[in-house]
Design a protein around this motif. Structure first.
Motif, short mmCIF file in Angstrom:
data_model
loop_
_atom_site.label_atom_id
_atom_site.label_comp_id
_atom_site.label_asym_id
_atom_site.label_seq_id
_atom_site.Cartn_x
_atom_site.Cartn_y
_atom_site.Cartn_z
N THR A 37 -1.18 -13.80 0.91
CA THR A 37 -2.04 -13.28 1.98
C THR A 37 -2.40 -14.38 2.96
O THR A 37 -2.38 -15.56 2.62
CB THR A 37 -3.35 -12.69 1.41
OG1 THR A 37 -4.04 -13.70 0.68
CG2 THR A 37 -3.10 -11.48 0.53
N GLU A 78 3.86 -8.31 -2.50
CA GLU A 78 3.93 -8.63 -1.07
C GLU A 78 3.43 -7.46 -0.22
O GLU A 78 2.71 -7.67 0.77
CB GLU A 78 5.36 -9.00 -0.68
CG GLU A 78 5.78 -10.34 -1.25
CD GLU A 78 7.26 -10.63 -1.12
OE1 GLU A 78 8.04 -9.73 -0.71
OE2 GLU A 78 7.66 -11.77 -1.43
N ASN A 79 3.77 -6.24 -0.61
CA ASN A 79 3.29 -5.07 0.12
C ASN A 79 1.77 -4.93 -0.03
O ASN A 79 1.08 -4.56 0.92
CB ASN A 79 3.99 -3.81 -0.37
CG ASN A 79 5.45 -3.77 0.01
OD1 ASN A 79 5.89 -4.47 0.91
ND2 ASN A 79 6.22 -2.95 -0.68
N GLN A 82 0.10 -7.55 2.21
CA GLN A 82 0.14 -7.14 3.62
C GLN A 82 -0.96 -6.11 3.89
O GLN A 82 -1.65 -6.18 4.91
CB GLN A 82 1.50 -6.57 3.98
CG GLN A 82 1.61 -6.16 5.43
CD GLN A 82 3.00 -5.61 5.78
OE1 GLN A 82 3.91 -5.62 4.97
NE2 GLN A 82 3.12 -5.12 6.98
N ASP A 85 -4.38 -7.87 4.00
CA ASP A 85 -4.57 -8.57 5.28
C ASP A 85 -4.86 -7.59 6.42
O ASP A 85 -5.72 -7.87 7.27
CB ASP A 85 -3.34 -9.42 5.61
CG ASP A 85 -3.30 -10.72 4.84
OD1 ASP A 85 -4.36 -11.20 4.39
OD2 ASP A 85 -2.19 -11.28 4.69
N GLU A 86 -4.19 -6.47 6.45
CA GLU A 86 -4.42 -5.49 7.51
C GLU A 86 -5.83 -4.90 7.41
O GLU A 86 -6.51 -4.75 8.43
CB GLU A 86 -3.37 -4.38 7.45
CG GLU A 86 -2.01 -4.85 7.91
CD GLU A 86 -0.93 -3.78 7.81
OE1 GLU A 86 -1.26 -2.58 7.60
OE2 GLU A 86 0.25 -4.12 7.94
#
Length: 124
Positions: A37, A78-79, A82, A85-86
């Motif tokens: 992240t 990883e998904n 993401q 973070d969003e």
């Protein structure tokens, strides 16, 4: 030549088996997620301490996020990163703390999906 062929087969089997993992241990998860992240990661206790000292402000508590399915456990992670973070950015924060996580089985082919429960924070 037989020796080399056997080593190649063994190496391929190890790589293939490693790619079939369906989850991570808590230590693996806690070591891997912060590297994935861009938002700052806080463990639960340090996050609570930072909030009580006024160094961080809790923006959203216990957000549940179901990450898109990746091809591997690392892809799931990883998904999930993401998505964290969003959400942190969307909430106006810059940090997060994970309350819980789990990999669930999806379908009948050993596919997994990561579900995260986390807090978003705004820290100095």
């Amino acid at each position: 030549m037989q020796w080399l062929s056997s080593r190649i087969v063994f190496s391929c089997a190890v790589v293939f088996t490693a790619g079939c993992a369906t989850s991570m241990t808590p230590n693996q998860f806690n070591e891997s997620l912060p590297k994935t992240t861009s938002s700052k990661f806080y463990d639960r206790i340090p996050a609570a301490e930072a909030i009580s000292k006024g160094q961080c402000r809790l923006l959203v508590s216990n957000r549940k996020y179901t990450a898109p399915i990746g091809f591997t456990v690392t892809g799931d992670l990883e998904n999930g990163a993401q998505g964290i973070d969003e959400w942190v950015k969307s909430d106006g924060g810059n940090a997060y703390s994970v309350a819980n996580f789990e990999w669930i089985s999806v379908g009948d082919k050993g596919t997994t999906q990561l579900i995260l429960l986390f807090d978003t924070l705004q820290c100095r």
